[in-house]
Enzyme design. Structure first.
Site, short mmCIF file in Angstrom:
data_model
loop_
_atom_site.label_atom_id
_atom_site.label_comp_id
_atom_site.label_asym_id
_atom_site.label_seq_id
_atom_site.Cartn_x
_atom_site.Cartn_y
_atom_site.Cartn_z
CB ILE A 128 -1.01 -0.02 1.18
CG1 ILE A 128 -2.19 0.91 0.89
CG2 ILE A 128 -0.34 0.32 2.51
CD1 ILE A 128 -3.39 0.69 1.78
CG ASP B 246 1.38 2.44 12.37
OD1 ASP B 246 1.57 3.50 11.74
OD2 ASP B 246 1.08 2.41 13.57
N GLY C 193 -3.52 -8.50 11.16
CA GLY C 193 -2.12 -8.83 11.38
C GLY C 193 -1.89 -9.08 12.86
P1 ADP Z 1 -3.11 -4.66 12.71
O1 ADP Z 1 -2.33 -4.24 13.92
O2 ADP Z 1 -4.30 -3.77 12.42
O3 ADP Z 1 -3.46 -6.13 12.73
P2 ADP Z 1 -0.87 -5.12 10.84
O4 ADP Z 1 -0.04 -4.08 10.20
O5 ADP Z 1 -0.21 -6.04 11.82
O6 ADP Z 1 -2.13 -4.35 11.49
O7 ADP Z 1 -1.54 -6.01 9.72
C1 ADP Z 1 -2.63 -5.61 8.93
C2 ADP Z 1 -2.46 -6.15 7.52
O8 ADP Z 1 -1.56 -5.31 6.81
C3 ADP Z 1 -1.88 -7.56 7.45
O9 ADP Z 1 -2.60 -8.30 6.47
C4 ADP Z 1 -0.44 -7.30 6.96
O10 ADP Z 1 0.05 -8.41 6.21
C5 ADP Z 1 -0.68 -6.11 6.06
N1 ADP Z 1 0.49 -5.32 5.66
C6 ADP Z 1 1.71 -5.19 6.22
N2 ADP Z 1 2.48 -4.35 5.49
C7 ADP Z 1 1.73 -3.94 4.44
C8 ADP Z 1 1.93 -3.08 3.31
N3 ADP Z 1 3.11 -2.46 3.12
N4 ADP Z 1 0.92 -2.91 2.42
C9 ADP Z 1 -0.28 -3.52 2.59
N5 ADP Z 1 -0.54 -4.33 3.64
C10 ADP Z 1 0.45 -4.53 4.54
#
Ligand code: ADP
Length: 174
Positions: free
Chosen positions: A10, A33, A118
């Site tokens: 993203i 994040d 995640g």
């Molecule tokens: P949360 O704490 O809301 O669970 P996470 O970041 O741990 O958030 O994960 C949410 C989703 O984002 C997961 O499916 C993870 O694989 C995904 N994710 C991690 N990095 C990226 C990225 N650069 N672009 C899109 N999705 C991502």
């Protein structure tokens, strides 16, 4: 209006707004994040400090700085604690709050990561059903937001969102 589900990162997505699955401090973290903050540069954290956090299920907007996206909409998703602590309603509220904020800021194109699935461990199939439901309902009535993209980081996530969309479409045509 259009809704698409793609596999990708993203932080490379050029939309009017990308959504950050943040935590309530809004001061950065791991997962998507951390990736968004790294790609946007330190100015993003500086602006986030002025926001004084955000409640779970709500959303706040900043500029995108070095990202290709114009804005970042930050939303803390619910941490999955077994499903009896309002997690589904809070997740639905995240999608609605982000889309409302996008609309208020005249964003026509918006991209979401898979919020809460995640580190926050929300069950993927249930999260995907909630996301698809809220996004489609919003797109039907929005006069501003006309293109929403789910940017899934891995195959497992994309498969779950594709399946949720197929289920939704087949229940509609029945
Ligand atoms: P949360 O704490 O809301 O669970 P996470 O970041 O741990 O958030 O994960 C949410 C989703 O984002 C997961 O499916 C993870 O694989 C995904 N994710 C991690 N990095 C990226 C990225 N650069 N672009 C899109 N999705 C991502």
């Amino acid at each position: 209006m259009s809704f698409q589900i793609i596999k990708g990162d993203i932080t490379t997505w050029a939309a009017d707004a990308i959504v950050n699955a943040a935590n309530t401090s809004l001061l950065g973290g791991g997962g998507v994040d951390g990736a968004i903050h790294r790609a946007a540069g330190p100015e993003l954290l500086k602006e986030c400090r002025t926001l004084h956090g955000c409640e779970t299920g709500r959303a706040k907007i900043t500029a995108g700085y070095n990202l290709p996206a114009r804005h970042v909409i930050h939303t803390p998703g619910p941490i999955w604690r077994g499903g009896h602590q309002n997690e589904p309603a809070l997740l639905a509220s995240c999608y609605r709050s982000c889309l409302r904020l996008a609309e208020e800021n005249r964003c026509r194109t918006v991209a979401f990561p898979s919020i809460s699935t995640g580190v926050y461990r929300f069950p993927l199939e249930r999260a995907a059903a909630i996301a698809v439901e809220e996004i489609l309902a919003f797109l039907e009535r929005s006069k501003v937001v006309c293109e929403v993209t789910m940017v899934c980081f891995d195959d497992k996530t994309k498969t779950a969102y594709d399946a949720a969309l197929t289920r939704k479409e087949s229940s509609r045509s029945r």
